[in-house]
Every structure is written in structure tokens, then in C-alpha cells.
Motif scaffolding. Structure first.
Motif, PDB file in Angstrom:
ATOM      1  N   THR A  30      21.226 -12.230  33.720  1.00 27.34           N
ATOM      2  CA  THR A  30      19.852 -11.364  34.328  1.00 27.34           C
ATOM      3  C   THR A  30      19.480 -11.251  35.382  1.00 27.34           C
ATOM      4  O   THR A  30      18.875 -11.949  35.944  1.00 27.34           O
ATOM      5  N   ALA A  38      16.164  -3.561  35.814  1.00 23.77           N
ATOM      6  CA  ALA A  38      16.947  -4.775  35.390  1.00 23.77           C
ATOM      7  C   ALA A  38      18.296  -4.640  35.167  1.00 23.77           C
ATOM      8  O   ALA A  38      19.012  -3.227  34.710  1.00 23.77           O
ATOM      9  N   ALA A  40      22.458  -6.577  33.576  1.00 22.91           N
ATOM     10  CA  ALA A  40      22.553  -7.354  32.628  1.00 22.91           C
ATOM     11  C   ALA A  40      24.651  -7.934  32.479  1.00 22.91           C
ATOM     12  O   ALA A  40      24.772  -7.133  32.990  1.00 22.91           O
ATOM     13  N   LEU A 108      20.514  -3.652  29.510  1.00 25.41           N
ATOM     14  CA  LEU A 108      20.311  -4.543  28.036  1.00 25.41           C
ATOM     15  C   LEU A 108      19.455  -3.842  27.693  1.00 25.41           C
ATOM     16  O   LEU A 108      19.333  -3.627  26.008  1.00 25.41           O
ATOM     17  N   ALA A 115      14.397  -7.629  26.439  1.00 25.21           N
ATOM     18  CA  ALA A 115      14.157  -8.645  27.117  1.00 25.21           C
ATOM     19  C   ALA A 115      12.631  -9.475  27.157  1.00 25.21           C
ATOM     20  O   ALA A 115      11.461  -8.800  26.011  1.00 25.21           O
TER      21      ALA A 115
END
Length: 216
Positions: A30, A38, A40, A108, A115
């Protein structure tokens, strides 16, 4: 049979390496873009390098268009990332985050993952992962066009409580984590269900045994 990797095409080199170096642990990384978005994504060109300082290595290959993957771009820009380890329960979610989504997509959220805030770095960790390592980049080495090796220092570790056997002695129930690993070919993985133990030999014990045998 012998192969000269200097003359093989790119996909041929990948086949040789990924088919022979197995099983490989999976770093479910991540990271955050400079604007805080964000990301991942899983990487199996990954391992631990040392313990003083504690270090891990990531091998990040180019994306399908030959440019930097989001993870590489984010680490280069921010110097921070989190390595989450992957167990059987998260296999499908991990696989979904392999998708070739545009940079603005939050993998995510796409994979229905929770998260959780990290302690020492900005990128979040995956709350339900068995283990998460908060890392800062020590070195980002350019190893090829849009290909890099990231050496990261592990600053903080999260291990789910149910996998702690003895907190004082730092004993962790690794088999109970049921981590999965990457294998050869497209889409092949392994479970840790067939293991065996070999005790590391000691030179003093070996030589003592030889001396004892000689004396008889």
C-alpha cells in the motif's frame, strides 16, 4: 539446456526467472500518491534482506505501457510504503488488486478492504492482513527502463493478536497465518501445507562427533 538471458526477449527472461525462483512471498504494497490517493498492489519479486536495520527489497517491473507502476511512482515521490502479507483468506482480494486500473482508482475500496492508519508513515495498512510492515525507502535503484529495486527499512510491524504465541519472547505462530506464495506461470500460487524441518548443523558438534569416532 542452457539459456543466454542477454539474447532472450523480455517475456522469455521473465518466464525463466519466475518459473525457477519459487515459491516467492507476496508483498501486498500500500502506498500513497503525493495528493494522498491510496494504492494497493501485490508484488512477488520481494523478500527480507537483513535485520540491522531491518530491511526488505521490492522488485517493481514496468506497467503494461512500459512506464512506472503506481507503486513505484508513489514510493519515488513520497519515500514511504507498507508491506502487507497475504493469507489464504485474502487471496481473492489480493488478486483483484492486480487489476490494471487507472491511477485514480482506489484498489482498497475496489476489493472491499478496510484501511487502517499507520503509525510512522502516511500510507495506510490493510487492517485485516495477518502482518503489515511500515517502511521508508532507503534506496530506489533504477535497474532498467521503468524498472526499479526498492530497499526499504521496516520501521513498525503489526501482527494480528491471534498469531502471537509469546509476546515477551517474540514467538509468532507462522503456520497459523496460512500465508500464500507465488509460483510459476500465470495465476499459480501455493499454500504452506506441506513443510518439513532440518536443524541447522553446528561445526562444533560435527567436529566433536568426528573426534569421538576417531578415539574409538
Amino acid at each position: 539446456m542452457e539459456f543466454d538471458l542477454r539474447t532472450l526477449p523480455k517475456d522469455g527472461r521473465y518466464k525463466i526467472l519466475s518459473s525457477c525462483v519459487t515459491p516467492r512471498p507476496i508483498a501486498w504494497v500500500t502506498s500513497c500518491a503525493p495528493d494522498g490517493a491510496a494504492n494497493a498492489a501485490p508484488y512477488s519479486f520481494f523478500n527480507v534482506l537483513g535485520d540491522d536495520p531491518p530491511t526488505v527489497a521490492l522488485g517493481l517491473l514496468p506497467n503494461g505501457e512500459g512506464g512506472l507502476k503506481d507503486t513505484a511512482a508513489n514510493i519515488r515521490a513520497t519515500g514511504e510504503f507498507v508491506v502487507n502479507l497475504v493469507d489464504e483468506a485474502h487471496g481473492e482480494a489480493m488478486n483483484l488488486t492486480c487489476i490494471d486500473a487507472p491511477p485514480e482508482v482506489d484498489e482498497l475500496q475496489l476489493a472491499g478492504l478496510q484501511a487502517a492508519p499507520s503509525v510512522t508513515v502516511a500510507p495506510p495498512r490493510i487492517r485485516t492482513a495477518p502482518v503489515s510492515f511500515e517502511c521508508r525507502a532507503l534506496h530506489v535503484l533504477e535497474t532498467g527502463p521503468s524498472q526499479c529495486a526498492v530497499i526499504g527499512e521496516v520501521l513498525y510491524a503489526h501482527v494480528r493478536d491471534e498469531f502471537i504465541l509469546d509476546a515477551g519472547r517474540l514467538h509468532i505462530d507462522a503456520p497459523a497465518m496460512r500465508l500464500i506464495a507465488r509460483l510459476h506461470g500465470s495465476g499459480w500460487y501455493s499454500r504452506q501445507t506441506d513443510t518439513f524441518q532440518m536443524v541447522r548443523p553446528r561445526w562444533s558438534e560435527l567436529t566433536d562427533g568426528e573426534r569421538s569416532g576417531t578415539s574409538r
